[in-house]
Structure formats: C-alpha cells, structure tokens
Design a protein around this motif. Structure first.
Motif, PDB file in Angstrom:
ATOM      1  N   CYS A 161       0.833  -1.208   0.000  1.00  0.00           N
ATOM      2  CA  CYS A 161       0.000   0.000   0.000  1.00  0.00           C
ATOM      3  C   CYS A 161       0.870   1.262   0.000  1.00  0.00           C
ATOM      4  N   THR A 162       2.076   1.188   0.569  1.00  0.00           N
ATOM      5  CA  THR A 162       2.902   2.399   0.639  1.00  0.00           C
ATOM      6  C   THR A 162       3.467   2.793  -0.732  1.00  0.00           C
ATOM      7  N   ILE A 163       3.438   1.874  -1.703  1.00  0.00           N
ATOM      8  CA  ILE A 163       3.913   2.251  -3.043  1.00  0.00           C
ATOM      9  C   ILE A 163       2.773   2.215  -4.064  1.00  0.00           C
ATOM     10  N   CYS A 164       1.541   2.259  -3.569  1.00  0.00           N
ATOM     11  CA  CYS A 164       0.381   2.276  -4.476  1.00  0.00           C
ATOM     12  C   CYS A 164       0.270   3.656  -5.125  1.00  0.00           C
ATOM     13  N   SER A 165      -0.070   3.665  -6.414  1.00  0.00           N
ATOM     14  CA  SER A 165      -0.187   4.952  -7.115  1.00  0.00           C
ATOM     15  C   SER A 165      -1.638   5.291  -7.441  1.00  0.00           C
ATOM     16  N   ASP A 166      -2.564   4.462  -6.998  1.00  0.00           N
ATOM     17  CA  ASP A 166      -3.956   4.615  -7.438  1.00  0.00           C
ATOM     18  C   ASP A 166      -4.829   5.170  -6.319  1.00  0.00           C
ATOM     19  N   LEU A 167      -4.815   6.478  -6.161  1.00  0.00           N
ATOM     20  CA  LEU A 167      -5.658   7.101  -5.123  1.00  0.00           C
ATOM     21  C   LEU A 167      -7.120   7.112  -5.538  1.00  0.00           C
ATOM     22  N   MET A 168      -7.372   7.485  -6.800  1.00  0.00           N
ATOM     23  CA  MET A 168      -8.729   7.802  -7.244  1.00  0.00           C
ATOM     24  C   MET A 168      -9.373   6.672  -8.033  1.00  0.00           C
ATOM     25  N   ASN A 169      -8.967   5.453  -7.772  1.00  0.00           N
ATOM     26  CA  ASN A 169      -9.576   4.302  -8.439  1.00  0.00           C
ATOM     27  C   ASN A 169      -9.687   4.558  -9.943  1.00  0.00           C
ATOM     28  N   GLU A 170      -8.532   4.607 -10.571  1.00  0.00           N
ATOM     29  CA  GLU A 170      -8.447   5.158 -11.917  1.00  0.00           C
ATOM     30  C   GLU A 170      -9.019   4.265 -13.020  1.00  0.00           C
ATOM     31  N   THR A 171      -9.343   3.024 -12.703  1.00  0.00           N
ATOM     32  CA  THR A 171      -9.903   2.173 -13.754  1.00  0.00           C
ATOM     33  C   THR A 171     -11.391   1.859 -13.513  1.00  0.00           C
ATOM     34  N   ALA A 172     -11.991   2.563 -12.545  1.00  0.00           N
ATOM     35  CA  ALA A 172     -13.418   2.335 -12.253  1.00  0.00           C
ATOM     36  C   ALA A 172     -14.313   3.033 -13.283  1.00  0.00           C
ATOM     37  N   ASP A 173     -15.595   2.659 -13.315  1.00  0.00           N
ATOM     38  CA  ASP A 173     -16.576   3.410 -14.124  1.00  0.00           C
ATOM     39  C   ASP A 173     -16.935   4.713 -13.419  1.00  0.00           C
ATOM     40  N   VAL A 174     -17.153   4.605 -12.095  1.00  0.00           N
ATOM     41  CA  VAL A 174     -17.380   5.805 -11.276  1.00  0.00           C
ATOM     42  C   VAL A 174     -16.573   5.649 -10.008  1.00  0.00           C
ATOM     43  N   VAL A 175     -16.131   6.768  -9.459  1.00  0.00           N
ATOM     44  CA  VAL A 175     -15.345   6.710  -8.228  1.00  0.00           C
ATOM     45  C   VAL A 175     -16.047   7.555  -7.167  1.00  0.00           C
ATOM     46  N   VAL A 176     -16.075   7.017  -5.935  1.00  0.00           N
ATOM     47  CA  VAL A 176     -16.787   7.680  -4.841  1.00  0.00           C
ATOM     48  C   VAL A 176     -15.858   7.819  -3.635  1.00  0.00           C
ATOM     49  N   GLY A 177     -15.965   8.948  -2.961  1.00  0.00           N
ATOM     50  CA  GLY A 177     -15.176   9.153  -1.739  1.00  0.00           C
ATOM     51  C   GLY A 177     -15.847  10.175  -0.857  1.00  0.00           C
ATOM     52  N   ASP A 178     -15.206  10.474   0.246  1.00  0.00           N
ATOM     53  CA  ASP A 178     -15.681  11.547   1.127  1.00  0.00           C
ATOM     54  C   ASP A 178     -15.457  12.890   0.439  1.00  0.00           C
ATOM     55  N   ALA A 179     -16.436  13.773   0.524  1.00  0.00           N
ATOM     56  CA  ALA A 179     -16.237  15.113  -0.042  1.00  0.00           C
ATOM     57  C   ALA A 179     -15.553  15.977   1.019  1.00  0.00           C
ATOM     58  N   TRP A 180     -14.234  15.753   1.158  1.00  0.00           N
ATOM     59  CA  TRP A 180     -13.489  16.492   2.194  1.00  0.00           C
ATOM     60  C   TRP A 180     -13.238  17.922   1.719  1.00  0.00           C
TER      61      TRP A 180
ATOM     62  N   SER B 195     -10.926  17.823  -3.101  1.00  0.00           N
ATOM     63  CA  SER B 195     -11.508  17.024  -2.022  1.00  0.00           C
ATOM     64  C   SER B 195     -10.528  15.966  -1.513  1.00  0.00           C
ATOM     65  N   GLN B 196      -9.461  15.734  -2.259  1.00  0.00           N
ATOM     66  CA  GLN B 196      -8.473  14.721  -1.849  1.00  0.00           C
ATOM     67  C   GLN B 196      -7.073  15.317  -1.826  1.00  0.00           C
ATOM     68  N   GLU B 197      -7.006  16.599  -1.476  1.00  0.00           N
ATOM     69  CA  GLU B 197      -5.755  17.334  -1.629  1.00  0.00           C
ATOM     70  C   GLU B 197      -4.578  16.687  -0.901  1.00  0.00           C
ATOM     71  N   LYS B 198      -4.800  16.259   0.305  1.00  0.00           N
ATOM     72  CA  LYS B 198      -3.652  15.788   1.082  1.00  0.00           C
ATOM     73  C   LYS B 198      -3.185  14.389   0.672  1.00  0.00           C
ATOM     74  N   PRO B 199      -4.078  13.439   0.503  1.00  0.00           N
ATOM     75  CA  PRO B 199      -3.593  12.140  -0.003  1.00  0.00           C
ATOM     76  C   PRO B 199      -2.900  12.232  -1.363  1.00  0.00           C
ATOM     77  N   MET B 200      -3.245  13.254  -2.151  1.00  0.00           N
ATOM     78  CA  MET B 200      -2.558  13.451  -3.445  1.00  0.00           C
ATOM     79  C   MET B 200      -1.062  13.602  -3.258  1.00  0.00           C
ATOM     80  N   ARG B 201      -0.702  14.331  -2.194  1.00  0.00           N
ATOM     81  CA  ARG B 201       0.724  14.612  -2.000  1.00  0.00           C
ATOM     82  C   ARG B 201       1.457  13.372  -1.518  1.00  0.00           C
ATOM     83  N   TYR B 202       0.665  12.396  -1.139  1.00  0.00           N
ATOM     84  CA  TYR B 202       1.249  11.147  -0.666  1.00  0.00           C
ATOM     85  C   TYR B 202       1.304  10.138  -1.819  1.00  0.00           C
ATOM     86  N   LYS B 203       0.162   9.930  -2.443  1.00  0.00           N
ATOM     87  CA  LYS B 203       0.112   8.872  -3.452  1.00  0.00           C
ATOM     88  C   LYS B 203       0.555   9.323  -4.826  1.00  0.00           C
TER      89      LYS B 203
END
Ligand SMILES: Cc1cc2nc3c(=O)[nH]c(=O)nc-3n(C[C@H](O)[C@H](O)[C@H](O)COP(=O)(O)OP(=O)(O)OC[C@H]3O[C@@H](n4cnc5c(N)ncnc54)[C@H](O)[C@@H]3O)c2cc1C
Length: 498
Positions: free
Chosen positions: A318-337, A385-393
C-alpha cells in the motif's frame, strides 16, 4: 529528477527452486526490458507474495483454472494466496494468476492519459473524468449510517429496485463473527444495506469475480483500486465477465490501515477482540467514530485518532500504491473532504466522478427519481476534495519508489514511469515526510512486539506528535514556512480533520 535510475533496474529472478528454474530461461532474455522491475515470468502467485507485492485482492484464486490457490489469513490478519499443488503450475499453467495480479502489473494500458505533463496535472491526479457531483442519498437512514453521504448504498438500492441491476458484489460485516467479513453478491435491499460502511483494510473481493460471469444477470461491484485493476485484467481473459458487469463503483483509497490497527485499538481499550460483537469504522455523525462493542463494553474514538495508527500497521504494497482515485473504475466515490462542507457539521457528503460516460444515465436516473441528491461539481473540486492524499500517493510516488528500491531493497511493480516526463511538484518536507512514513512502516508494521512496546512505553501524545508531524510534512504544499504550520498547529493533519 532522474527517472532513469529506476528504469534500468533489471528483472529479479523469482526466489525458490521450481519457480526460479521455470522462470530462468525467458527471464534472461527479458531482463533488458527498460520499465520492468519484477520478473515477468514468475511462475505463480507465491512469487508475488514472497516479494511483498500482493495487494490481497484475491483475484488470483478466481483466475486459477486448476483451483489450486487458496486464501489464508496470516498472523497479521492479511489474506494471502497459497498454492496447494505447485506441480499443476509447473506442468499445465500459463501463470494466469500472475497475469491478473494488480500487485505486479501496473499495466499502462489500463490508464488513458499518456504522457502526463504539468498542464494536465490536475487531470492526472483525478484521472479521466467526464462528470462530477457532490451529494448524498436522500434516504435519511442510509445517509446517516453511510460512511460519508451513503451515496453508494443509496445508488445500489435504487438500481436494484428499479431493475437496472440484479446483484452487487460487496463486503459487509459477518454478524456471527466480527473478526471476519462476508464478501457476497447481494440480491436484496437488506443485503445491500447491511454492507454499508468502509472497512479500512484489504478484502479478498477478487476471489468471487468468476461468479459474476453470467449470460442473464447484470451486476455492479464496489471495489478498491487494486481490486478494480485486477478485475480489469481478468476481464481481458474472460470477456463474458466484462459483459455481465454493468457498473464498477470504485472507492477512493488514500490509506488502508489494515485489520491489525483495529487489533491494536482493541488491546489499548483492554477489549478481547475475540469477544467483540461489532466493529464500526465510521459510526455516527460525519466524519464518524471507530467503535468496538462487546457484551459489557462499548468504546469509540473519532476516526482521525484511529488513523494515526496507519504508518504503524499498513502494508508495504500500500505504501507504493499509485492509485488514489480508483483510476480504472466506471465511477469513483469518496468523502467530499471540502472545508465548505465539513464546516457545516451536518450529515455526510460524498463526491462521485464518472470515468465511463456509458454509466452516466444510471446516475442521472437516480437523481431524476429522487434517490440521490447531487450537485454538479468540477474536476478541480474533485481533486481538491483529496488534496492531502494526493501529496502522498501522487506527488511523492517517485520518491517512494526510489526509497523502496534503494534504501529498503524492495522489489517494485511494473509502473511505467515514462508516463510522467515532467516529474512531480514535490518539496523537501514532502519528500522527508514520505520517507519517514515508509521507515515507520518498515520498522513497526510486521514487528508486533516492538509496536506494542512502543504503544505501552511511549506516551500517546508522543506517538500522535510523530504521526502528525509526518502527515503534516507529507501535506506541505511548498507554500509558506512548514515550521510555522507545524508549530502553530493550524494546518489539518489529514483532509478529514479540516
Ligand atoms: C480502505 C479504504 C480507504 C479509503 N480511503 C479514502 C480516502 O482516502 N479518501 C476518501 O475520500 N475516501 C476514502 N475511502 C472511501 C470512503 O471511506 C467511503 O467508502 C466513500 O466515501 C463512500 O461512502 P458512502 O457513504 O457513499 O458509502 P456507503 O454507503 O457507506 O457504502 C460503502 C461501500 O463500500 C464497500 N466497502 C467497504 N469497505 C470496503 C473494502 N475494504 N473493500 C471493498 N469495498 C468496501 C461496502 O461494501 C459498501 O458497499 C476509503 C475507503 C476504504 C474502504
């Protein structure tokens, strides 16, 4: 930054005799392939596990034509594949399990945008999107119970009841034994509703992919990014699988704490985990609490407190995963942070973005028929909405890969770094924070006695200070002084404590 260094790493022969021998001949020929970090000729999925690249998605077990792969939970509560009879792999198989393994195959053809340059950076972070909304389920009970806006459960119930799907692959709590979960194909409203809520660890959802092959039924799936990539790889092998799935809902995944985080939490509360009756991760009002209930105890803590366990318990892969936004999904859902929403302190909000325009009518029908309340948003809002995990993943991906390879001596998946010719906007603090995160994971995640000693002897405030500092470094956008943000404690640690 030099990407070349990583690209030149030759393929590593698989460990073990049968595997090494079988892989050896072709491996030499392929070792010169520039972007390949792992041996493309690994015989079976155990090589992936040995090299710590398994995402625990379970798709290998479903793909194996000999049914010789079983998923076994280890002492760290991780579901890893084990090959029962390797002779079948040696004599009769074409390593199909490795071919559908998303832990190894970060197959560039799964992603659409090539190459990614500074002008398309936001789009790259969010990946290809056609429509974005923020909103929630209009059913107050589903919204209140749901992780964020109950949007996934609300949408699935609507699609089932309006006859647009026949079932959905999802994971819910096991009511008899909360140490385990039920991965099932839900076919009723009750079954879908019972599966609400995020479980912050990898689930072997893929083990049931083959059951979705149907000539008559239409299915939806709810998956993490690693599951989704395995599903996509498996669909290429089984075209009927692709045809019977009409909606692939992907979860945004910034962090996967692992089940051992809940085991640590229970130990801290002096709860015998085996006696627990129910575990919730986002119970109560948004953002929600981690809650463990037994016959005589009922303890809860805000999700932010629980998430400080992540660097101590997450998996290496998980520490070297590059897929934050579920890039191969039809739709992606998350918390609206989004601060404007979290400031309201009302029930939750979800963000939903469509990647495959063919499924937009499903969402629009749910809005039209009143099952979902959704407001239009844009890609910038989605990314924000995913600003901080972006800087990680995303921003720190190359830093992490280099650190894993050079300092930790780990094997890397096949990530095509030539997609990023412009590099990433990182800064000193971001890079340092990411390295400290990985060092913390490396030191503690598989060393249960050391981790427990740390929790016992280091004051809780000290542990939280360490993790908060790491997360703040990772989140630093390079604007202003990091030290003043760190000392004044005005900056949120994660998106969600805004
Ligand atoms: C490991 C993990 C990490 C996440 N990280 C982030 C993040 O960094 N940022 C962010 O915005 N959102 C993240 N999410 C997504 C977020 O927690 C919510 O799932 C999402 O906002 C949808 O909420 P909802 O109220 O619409 O869904 P709900 O109506 O609560 O439904 C949730 C659905 O997710 C499914 N599900 C739960 N856990 C898993 C799992 N482990 N594997 C597969 N399916 C599962 C359930 O079966 C259910 O159908 C993460 C989710 C998980 C599981």
């Amino acid at each position: 930054m030099s990407l070349q260094v990583l690209q030149e790493i030759p393929a590593r022969p698989a460990a073990g005799t049968a595997k090494g021998a079988a892989a050896g001949s072709a491996a030499g020929a392929r070792a010169a392939e520039p972007l390949c970090h792992v041996n493309p000729d690994w015989l079976n999925i155990e090589s992936v596990v040995e090299n710590d690249l398994c995402t625990q998605c379970g798709a290998c077990a479903a793909m194996c034509p000999h049914k010789t792969i079983e998923l076994v939970r280890d002492e760290h509560y991780r579901y890893f594949p084990q090959v029962r009879d390797e002779s079948l792999c040696v004599e009769r198989c074409k390593s199909l399990c490795v071919q559908v393994c998303a832990g190894v195959q970060e197959d560039p053809s799964l992603w659409e945008q090539n190459p990614i340059v500074a002008e398309t950076y936001d789009e790259y972070c969010g990946s290809a999107i056609t429509d974005t909304w923020i909103g929630y389920s209009t059913d107050p009970q589903i919204r209140a119970r749901g992780t964020s806006g109950g949007l996934i459960t609300g949408l699935l119930v609507y699609l089932l009841e309006s006859g647009q799907i026949d079932g959905v692959l999802l994971v819910g709590a096991n009511k008899q034994d909360p140490m385990h979960h039920d991965i099932s194909i839900a076919r009723t409203r009750e079954e879908i509703e019972d599966s609400w809520g995020s479980k912050y660890y990898p689930m072997p959802m893929g083990a049931r992919f083959r059951e979705l092959v149907s000539a008559t039924e239409r299915f939806a799936v709810v998956l993490l990014g690693c599951h989704m990539r395995s599903l996509r790889l498996m669909e290429r092998k089984l075209p009927r699988l692709e045809m019977s799935i009409v909606l692939r809902i992907g979860l945004i995944c910034g962090y996967c704490a692992g089940f051992k985080a809940i085991a640590d939490q229970a130990r801290d509360w002096e709860i015998e985990l085996e006696k627990n009756k129910r575990i919730d991760y986002r119970e109560g009002k948004w953002p929600g609490n981690v809650r463990i209930q037994t016959e005589d105890q009922d303890r809860r803590t805000l999700i932010y407190n629980f998430l400080t366990r992540i660097p101590f318990t997450t998996n290496y892969r998980c520490t070297i995963c590059s897929d934050l936004m579920n890039e191969t999904a039809d739709v992606v859902v998350g918390d609206a942070w989004l601060k404007e929403l979290t400031d309201r302190k009302d029930e939750g909000w979800s963000v939903i973005a469509v990647r495959n325009p063919a499924v937009t009518p499903l969402i629009e029908s749910a809005i039209r028929d009143g099952a979902l309340y959704l407001e239009r948003a844009d890609t910038e809002t989605f990314v924000r909405s995913q600003e901080k995990p972006m800087r990680y993943k995303k921003h720190a991906l190359v830093t992490r890969l280099k650190f894993a390879r050079r300092v930790m001596g780990r094997t890397l998946p096949n990530i095509d770094l030539s997609r990023f010719p412009d590099g990433f906007p990182t800064n000193f603090w971001n890079r340092l924070g990411n390295r400290l995160f990985m060092l913390t994971q490396w030191t503690f995640a598989l060393n249960d006695p050391l981790r427990r000693a740390m929790y016992r002897f280091v004051p809780r405030k000290g542990v939280q200070w360490w993790v908060r500092s790491i997360f703040l470094m990772i989140a630093h956008d390079g604007k202003g002084s990091f030290l003043s943000k760190w000392l004044l404690k005005k900056e949120p640690m994660l998106n969600c404590d805004a």
